[in-house]
Design a protein around this motif. Structure first.
Motif, short mmCIF file in Angstrom:
data_model
loop_
_atom_site.label_atom_id
_atom_site.label_comp_id
_atom_site.label_asym_id
_atom_site.label_seq_id
_atom_site.Cartn_x
_atom_site.Cartn_y
_atom_site.Cartn_z
N ARG A 144 -4.07 -16.89 -14.26
CA ARG A 144 -5.50 -16.56 -14.15
C ARG A 144 -6.18 -17.35 -13.02
NH1 ARG A 144 -8.03 -13.96 -18.32
NH2 ARG A 144 -6.42 -14.64 -19.78
N ASN A 145 -7.00 -16.63 -12.22
CA ASN A 145 -7.81 -17.23 -11.16
C ASN A 145 -6.99 -17.95 -10.09
OD1 ASN A 145 -10.30 -16.36 -12.32
ND2 ASN A 145 -10.19 -18.05 -13.78
N THR A 146 -5.87 -17.37 -9.71
CA THR A 146 -5.06 -17.94 -8.63
C THR A 146 -4.83 -16.92 -7.53
OG1 THR A 146 -3.01 -17.29 -9.75
CG2 THR A 146 -3.85 -19.51 -10.19
N ALA A 147 -5.71 -15.93 -7.42
CA ALA A 147 -5.61 -14.87 -6.41
C ALA A 147 -4.41 -13.96 -6.65
CB ALA A 147 -5.55 -15.45 -5.00
N ALA A 148 -3.84 -14.02 -7.85
CA ALA A 148 -2.76 -13.11 -8.22
C ALA A 148 -3.13 -12.44 -9.54
CB ALA A 148 -1.45 -13.88 -8.38
N PRO A 149 -2.72 -11.19 -9.73
CA PRO A 149 -3.14 -10.46 -10.94
C PRO A 149 -2.43 -10.95 -12.20
CG PRO A 149 -1.62 -9.14 -9.64
CD PRO A 149 -1.92 -10.36 -8.82
N ILE A 150 -3.08 -10.74 -13.33
CA ILE A 150 -2.47 -11.06 -14.63
C ILE A 150 -2.32 -9.82 -15.49
CG2 ILE A 150 -3.36 -13.42 -14.60
CD1 ILE A 150 -5.53 -12.48 -16.61
N ASN A 151 -2.77 -8.67 -14.97
CA ASN A 151 -2.69 -7.43 -15.73
C ASN A 151 -2.60 -6.25 -14.76
OD1 ASN A 151 -5.45 -6.92 -14.90
ND2 ASN A 151 -6.09 -8.30 -16.55
N ILE A 152 -2.59 -5.04 -15.30
CA ILE A 152 -2.46 -3.85 -14.47
C ILE A 152 -3.70 -2.96 -14.59
CG2 ILE A 152 0.01 -3.64 -14.00
CD1 ILE A 152 -1.62 -2.20 -17.13
N GLU A 153 -4.86 -3.61 -14.65
CA GLU A 153 -6.10 -2.87 -14.50
C GLU A 153 -6.15 -2.28 -13.08
OE1 GLU A 153 -8.16 -2.36 -16.92
OE2 GLU A 153 -7.34 -3.81 -18.37
N TRP A 154 -6.95 -1.23 -12.89
CA TRP A 154 -7.07 -0.67 -11.55
C TRP A 154 -8.54 -0.53 -11.20
CZ3 TRP A 154 -9.13 3.79 -9.30
CH2 TRP A 154 -9.70 4.72 -10.18
N GLY A 155 -8.83 -0.53 -9.89
CA GLY A 155 -10.21 -0.36 -9.45
C GLY A 155 -10.29 -0.17 -7.95
N TYR A 156 -11.43 0.37 -7.50
CA TYR A 156 -11.70 0.53 -6.08
C TYR A 156 -12.19 -0.79 -5.49
CZ TYR A 156 -11.44 5.61 -6.78
OH TYR A 156 -11.03 6.88 -7.07
N ASP A 157 -11.59 -1.21 -4.39
CA ASP A 157 -12.04 -2.38 -3.64
C ASP A 157 -12.27 -3.59 -4.55
OD1 ASP A 157 -12.64 -3.67 -1.26
OD2 ASP A 157 -14.78 -3.18 -1.37
N ASN A 158 -11.31 -3.83 -5.46
CA ASN A 158 -11.42 -4.90 -6.43
C ASN A 158 -10.15 -5.74 -6.36
OD1 ASN A 158 -11.52 -6.55 -8.71
ND2 ASN A 158 -12.39 -4.97 -10.03
N ARG A 159 -10.24 -6.95 -5.84
CA ARG A 159 -9.05 -7.78 -5.65
C ARG A 159 -8.67 -8.59 -6.88
NH1 ARG A 159 -10.98 -7.52 -0.31
NH2 ARG A 159 -9.30 -7.06 1.19
N THR A 160 -9.35 -8.40 -7.99
CA THR A 160 -8.95 -9.09 -9.21
C THR A 160 -7.97 -8.26 -10.04
OG1 THR A 160 -10.74 -8.23 -10.63
CG2 THR A 160 -11.22 -10.18 -9.28
N VAL A 161 -7.77 -7.01 -9.67
CA VAL A 161 -6.91 -6.12 -10.46
C VAL A 161 -5.49 -6.11 -9.92
CG1 VAL A 161 -8.86 -4.63 -11.09
CG2 VAL A 161 -7.51 -4.10 -9.05
N HIS B 13 0.86 -1.18 0.00
CA HIS B 13 0.00 0.00 0.00
C HIS B 13 0.90 1.23 0.00
CE1 HIS B 13 -3.87 -2.08 1.15
NE2 HIS B 13 -2.97 -3.04 1.35
N GLN B 14 0.51 2.25 -0.76
CA GLN B 14 1.36 3.44 -0.86
C GLN B 14 0.53 4.71 -1.03
OE1 GLN B 14 3.46 2.35 -4.83
NE2 GLN B 14 2.13 0.70 -4.14
N SER B 15 1.00 5.76 -0.39
CA SER B 15 0.41 7.08 -0.53
C SER B 15 1.53 8.10 -0.46
CB SER B 15 -0.63 7.33 0.57
OG SER B 15 -0.04 7.23 1.85
N ILE C 214 -3.82 -3.23 -9.57
CA ILE C 214 -3.67 -1.97 -8.83
C ILE C 214 -5.02 -1.66 -8.18
CG2 ILE C 214 -3.06 0.47 -8.98
CD1 ILE C 214 -1.72 -0.31 -11.72
N ARG C 215 -5.08 -1.81 -6.87
CA ARG C 215 -6.33 -1.67 -6.14
C ARG C 215 -6.27 -0.44 -5.24
NH1 ARG C 215 -7.31 -4.05 -0.81
NH2 ARG C 215 -9.54 -4.07 -0.32
N SER C 216 -7.38 0.26 -5.15
CA SER C 216 -7.49 1.35 -4.18
C SER C 216 -8.55 0.94 -3.16
CB SER C 216 -7.89 2.66 -4.85
OG SER C 216 -7.97 3.71 -3.89
N PRO C 217 -8.14 0.61 -1.93
CA PRO C 217 -9.13 0.20 -0.92
C PRO C 217 -10.06 1.35 -0.56
CG PRO C 217 -6.88 -0.39 -0.27
CD PRO C 217 -6.77 0.54 -1.43
N ILE C 218 -11.25 1.00 -0.12
CA ILE C 218 -12.18 2.00 0.37
C ILE C 218 -11.61 2.59 1.66
CG2 ILE C 218 -14.51 2.42 1.22
CD1 ILE C 218 -14.31 1.77 -1.78
#
Length: 455
Positions: free
Chosen positions: A321-338, A267-269, A340-344
């Motif tokens: 794919r589908n191993t709880a680890a990402p395969i790309n650098i999509e980003w999203g809020y509160d989304n653990r499939t991406v 996590h980084q800010s 790059i995630r931004s938690p709420i």
């Protein structure tokens, strides 16, 4: 917060005296994250306040080998010159498992002219943090580190298995967030927390992760260099404690086939140094332009930087794919499939979580990598792709699929060379090329099973 944070050399001497330290482990993290160095008597440490080691000691592969020729020796002097190691007093910790009062101190690497050795992992992270400081910004990070406990395994040809717990049985199924599954190893974790407390490590929550025997420890947020030091210390501590309980602890990215891999989510800010406020949020609480540019930089540069945080052939077995680890650098809020995630969170705590980093990554290099990508996004005002609101596993791969491919991508991305240092990138890629060549000499059981009589 550690009482050693702002310590100078006089304070260090007093600290050693109060604890009646008789020996000092003088440590320097190498590219793999292994603790290299020397053990000195207290009097010798006080007299020298440092030591010398060959330059290449921090620039060897995981097999202990060095390149025989090539660009590596444009950076590393072929005459095997020494570097000067100077202790960082803020890193001093007691060695809680030592029989005699022993301290451990991390050292920085300098050349004979007094300059930081540019390919040492700690130097690279310092370099990137200095870039943010020049902009009036302070990075804040919080790692989440996963690892597996396994039964002792002295034969590399034997598959790893979960260890036996207090019940006398090993886990045979996945026990995500199970309290009882963690309690199976209560004696071990009590010792880990005891060691961590004595070393003043910034550890927070312990949970059972998805895999059989897989655990996760979270660290409180702090500045990058100090937390990288703590991850370095923690890995050493967990491995030592596990051995004392007749098991192994491993930070391999994918130690067991069919089980999820292990990550080091970071996590980084960014804080404005003058005001102390999180620059990822506007005064009205909305995401700032800098927040978006930071994500844009991660998306733009992470694929080319993957070899820094997926440093071994084994690392790429986790990123599927589908191993709880990402395969790309999509980003999203509160989304653990991406990736790059931004938690709420509240605006003051707005942050980005880099989920592509493996537990096998050197913590100094990993933090330098993710901060470098974000920095380039801010400097170049890179806009991110639209937010991923669905399942990112349904999208295409955008990360390299192998160590060889990842090495090619980093060599071509000259923007990262400028930020991380050309000397570091040269040494790092040459070492990884050597490791890749060594791996390719090994014939796997899969090849004998499927190719021996069928092709």
């Amino acid at each position: 917060m550690s009482e050693t944070k702002n310590m100078n050399f006089n304070d260090l001497e007093q600290w050693l005296n109060e604890r009646r330290v008789t020996e000092v482990e003088c440590l320097v993290p190498d590219l793999t994250g292994v603790a290299r160095g020397k053990i000195l008597p207290r009097a010798k440490f006080t007299e020298d306040r440092g030591m010398r080691l060959p330059q290449a000691i921090v620039a060897m592969g995981v097999t202990g080998e060095f390149p025989e020729s090539g660009p590596y020796y444009d950076v590393i002097d072929p005459t095997d010159k020494d570097m000067q190691l100077r202790p960082d007093p803020s890193t001093v910790r007691i060695v809680p498992w030592a029989a005699d009062p022993t301290a451990q101190v991390i050292h920085d690497c300098f050349d004979h002219a007094g300059n930081l050795v540019p390919f040492a992992p700690r130097s690279v992270l310092r370099r990137v943090c200095d870039l943010f400081a020049a902009e009036g910004l302070q990075p804040i990070v919080a790692p989440e580190l996963e690892f597996y406990l396994t039964a002792r395994n002295t034969d590399p040809n034997t598959l790893l298995k979960p260890p036996i717990g207090r019940s006398g049985r090993a886990e045979t199924s996945r026990q995500a967030y199970s309290i009882d599954a963690v309690n199976e190893f209560d004696p071990l974790f009590e010792e880990i927390y005891d060691y961590s407390d004595k070393m003043e490590l910034n550890v927070d929550t312990l949970i059972h992760e998805v895999g059989a025997g897989q655990m996760e420890i979270n660290f409180f947020h702090a500045q990058p260099l100090g937390l990288a030091d703590e991850v370095f210390f923690f890995k050493r501590t967990v491995r030592e404690a596990a051995l004392r309980h007749d098991m192994y602890a491993t930070f391999m990215a994918k130690p067991i086939a069919g089980e999820p891999g292990s990550a080091m989510h970071v996590h980084q800010s960014l804080l404005d140094v003058a005001s102390g406020k999180n620059v990822f949020s506007n005064p009205d609480g909305t995401p700032s332009e800098m927040f978006m540019h930071y994500i844009g930089g991660l998306q733009r540069y992470i694929p080319a930087a993957m070899v820094l945080v997926a440093p071994y052939v084994n690392s790429y077995r986790r990123l599927s794919r589908n191993t709880a680890a990402p395969i790309n650098i999509e980003w999203g809020y509160d989304n653990r499939t991406v990736g790059i995630r931004s938690p709420i969170s509240s605006p003051a705590a707005r942050r980005v979580e880099n989920r592509v980093i493996g537990a096998d990554a050197n913590p100094y290099v990993a933090m330098a990598m993710t901060l470098a990508c974000g920095y380039l996004g801010i400097k170049n005002k890179i806009k991110p792709k639209p937010e991923m609101r669905g399942d990112a596993y349904l999208s295409a791969y955008s990360l390299p699929r192998s160590l060889g491919e990842a090495l090619d991508w980093l060599r071509k991305e000259t923007d990262l060379h400028e930020i991380l240092g050309k000397e570091f990138v040269t040494v790092y890629t040459e070492i990884k090329e050597l490791e890749f060549d060594e791996f390719m000499k090994v014939i796997s059981p899969w090849e004998r099973e499927h190719l021996l009589l069928h092709v």
